[in-house]
Scaffold this active site. Structure first.
Site, PDB file in Angstrom:
ATOM      1  N   GLY A  77       1.113  -1.487  -0.021  1.00 28.23           N
ATOM      2  CA  GLY A  77       0.214   0.309  -0.044  1.00 28.23           C
ATOM      3  C   GLY A  77       0.793   1.774   0.077  1.00 28.23           C
ATOM      4  N   ILE A 128       2.452   2.869   2.547  1.00 24.51           N
ATOM      5  CA  ILE A 128       3.867   3.419   3.295  1.00 24.51           C
ATOM      6  C   ILE A 128       4.943   2.392   2.713  1.00 24.51           C
ATOM      7  CG2 ILE A 128       4.553   2.341   5.298  1.00 24.51           C
ATOM      8  CD1 ILE A 128       1.857   3.252   6.908  1.00 24.51           C
ATOM      9  N   SER A 173       1.397  -8.430  -2.768  1.00 27.63           N
ATOM     10  CA  SER A 173       0.670  -7.919  -2.122  1.00 27.63           C
ATOM     11  C   SER A 173      -1.182  -8.100  -2.986  1.00 27.63           C
ATOM     12  CB  SER A 173       0.282  -6.323  -2.185  1.00 27.63           C
ATOM     13  OG  SER A 173       0.311  -4.581  -1.644  1.00 27.63           O
ATOM     14  N   ARG A 174      -2.181  -7.523  -2.247  1.00 27.77           N
ATOM     15  CA  ARG A 174      -3.341  -8.150  -2.142  1.00 27.77           C
ATOM     16  C   ARG A 174      -4.030  -8.057  -3.261  1.00 27.77           C
ATOM     17  NH1 ARG A 174      -6.748  -5.925   2.879  1.00 27.77           N
ATOM     18  NH2 ARG A 174      -5.587  -4.436   2.074  1.00 27.77           N
ATOM     19  N   ALA A 215       4.976  -2.273  10.798  1.00 28.32           N
ATOM     20  CA  ALA A 215       3.333  -2.536  10.589  1.00 28.32           C
ATOM     21  C   ALA A 215       2.833  -2.165  12.216  1.00 28.32           C
ATOM     22  CB  ALA A 215       2.923  -3.514   9.939  1.00 28.32           C
ATOM     23  N   ARG A 216       2.308  -3.385  12.545  1.00 28.99           N
ATOM     24  CA  ARG A 216       1.651  -3.895  14.113  1.00 28.99           C
ATOM     25  C   ARG A 216       2.381  -5.473  14.306  1.00 28.99           C
ATOM     26  NH1 ARG A 216       0.274   0.207  14.006  1.00 28.99           N
ATOM     27  NH2 ARG A 216      -1.826   0.770  13.767  1.00 28.99           N
ATOM     28  N   GLU A 224       2.573  -4.898  23.192  1.00 30.09           N
ATOM     29  CA  GLU A 224       2.933  -3.681  23.315  1.00 30.09           C
ATOM     30  C   GLU A 224       2.024  -3.240  24.503  1.00 30.09           C
ATOM     31  OE1 GLU A 224       3.380  -2.031  19.006  1.00 30.09           O
ATOM     32  OE2 GLU A 224       2.883   0.000  20.186  1.00 30.09           O
ATOM     33  N   HIS A 267       7.658   1.981  19.137  1.00 32.46           N
ATOM     34  CA  HIS A 267       6.342   2.621  18.409  1.00 32.46           C
ATOM     35  C   HIS A 267       6.962   3.722  17.656  1.00 32.46           C
ATOM     36  CE1 HIS A 267       1.929   1.492  17.338  1.00 32.46           C
ATOM     37  NE2 HIS A 267       2.320   2.208  15.968  1.00 32.46           N
ATOM     38  N   GLY A 316       6.770   5.008  14.261  1.00 30.42           N
ATOM     39  CA  GLY A 316       6.681   5.275  12.769  1.00 30.42           C
ATOM     40  C   GLY A 316       5.815   6.437  13.150  1.00 30.42           C
TER      41      GLY A 316
HETATM   42  C1  GLV Z   1       0.072   3.784  13.910  1.00 34.05           C
HETATM   43  O1  GLV Z   1       0.542   2.448  14.232  1.00 34.05           O
HETATM   44  C2  GLV Z   1      -0.834   4.350  13.259  1.00 34.05           C
HETATM   45  O2  GLV Z   1      -1.171   3.090  12.707  1.00 34.05           O
HETATM   46  O3  GLV Z   1      -1.203   5.034  12.428  1.00 34.05           O
END
Ligand code: GLV
Length: 319
Positions: free
Chosen positions: A155, A157, A176-177, A237-238, A267, A285, A287
């Site tokens: 996407g 990012i 990617s999807r 990402a996560r 987290e 975290h 980002g």
């Molecule tokens: C940050 O981690 C966001 O999803 O914006």
């Protein structure tokens, strides 16, 4: 006038924008709002502007009441929101895509550089007061020029990270999807592959997919074993996209060369084994953590809430 509950501290400009039209109840405590306080405060809210640290689930939506029209997350990721529960209740959910793309890609590129060039190790060494001097074989890392970046989730990012990596001389493959815009793929020289091929050909694997049941532990022991022993894993990402215990063991055993993490499976807790390893860079975290980006995110979340409260579609709907 509607009642807007903001679940944590956000830049003042966004609060002013909301206050110009509505009654705003914004949590201002230095710590995150506790669950009980949150459930109490949302009662009677027409809009909730939420931070990613707060779980927006059926219990919270019901505590708010049937007048609740919109949940506007101040984040692009929305795994903290039960979107189907919002949809069932006719509540609009919205997020903040776009405005944090560059900031997050900068952190991904930073982690790529930090891990491949061992910058964290170098910093720790100086700060520890140990003796050191320039040496032909001292703290040698790995060059990026001519290496392959594998982007998981192409996407905004993912594409922005690929653009940066290309400027560092890297080749790009992605999983990617869906296919990306052919013009962008051509500019980046990016080739779409399946996850298994990506893992086997990449020198750096960077994660940019959303988190959900389909991506839980997408990178586990098997996937780490498929990577080159000289490769690096970067996650902005996560956290739960990666099986952190499996990652710690792959790093410890030298199954991969290193990793750079900005997000964690549980987290803010970091797997204790990761804290012991030199070949992993650990960021808290960060980002989207620039003044400009956080302001833009809060303004977009405010716009999402305001649009729905005035009967319009929000700029960035999720459902
Ligand atoms: C940050 O981690 C966001 O999803 O914006």
């Amino acid at each position: 006038m509607s009642r807007v509950v903001v679940t944590g501290r956000v830049p003042e400009a966004a609060l002013e924008k909301l206050r110009a039209e509505h009654e705003v109840d914004a949590w201002q405590g230095p710590e995150s709002i506790g669950r009980e306080e949150l459930l109490r405060r949302v009662a009677g809210a027409d809009a909730v502007v939420s931070l990613l640290t707060e779980r927006i689930d059926a219990e919270l939506l019901d505590a708010a009441g049937p007048q609740l029209k919109v949940v506007a997350n101040v984040a692009v990721g929305y795994d903290n929101i039960d979107v189907p529960a919002c949809t069932e209740r006719g509540i609009v959910a919205a997020n903040t895509p776009g405005v944090l793309t560059d900031a997050t890609a900068d952190i991904a590129m930073g982690l790529i550089l930090m891990s491949t060039r061992r910058l964290g190790e170098g910093e720790r060494l100086i700060r520890s007061g140990q003796a050191w001097k320039w040496g032909m074989f001292f703290l040698l890392g790995s060059s990026l020029q001519g290496k392959t970046l594998g982007v998981v989730g192409m996407g905004g990012i993912g594409q922005a990270t690929a653009r940066r990596a290309k400027a560092f001389g890297m080749e790009i493959v992605y999983q990617s999807r869906s296919e990306i815009d052919p013009q962008i793929a051509a500019e980046l020289g990016a080739r779409r592959v399946d996850l298994n091929e990506l893992l086997t050909v990449s020198d750096v694997v960077s994660l940019h997919c959303p988190y959900g049941p389909a991506t839980h532990h997408l990178i586990g022991a098997e996937q780490l074993a498929a990577m080159k022993s000289s490769a690096y894993l970067v996650n902005t990402a996560r956290g739960p996209i990666v099986d952190e215990a499996a990652l710690a063991s792959a790093l410890r055993e030298g199954q991969i060369a290193g990793a750079g993490l900005d997000v964690y499976e549980h987290e803010p807790r970091v797997h204790p084994e990761l804290l012991e390893l030199e070949n992993v860079v650990l960021l808290p975290h960060l980002g989207s953590a620039t003044v400009e980006t956080r302001t833009a995110m809060a303004m977009l979340a405010a716009d999402n809430a305001l649009a729905v409260l005035s009967g319009e579609g929000p700029p960035a709907p999720i459902n």
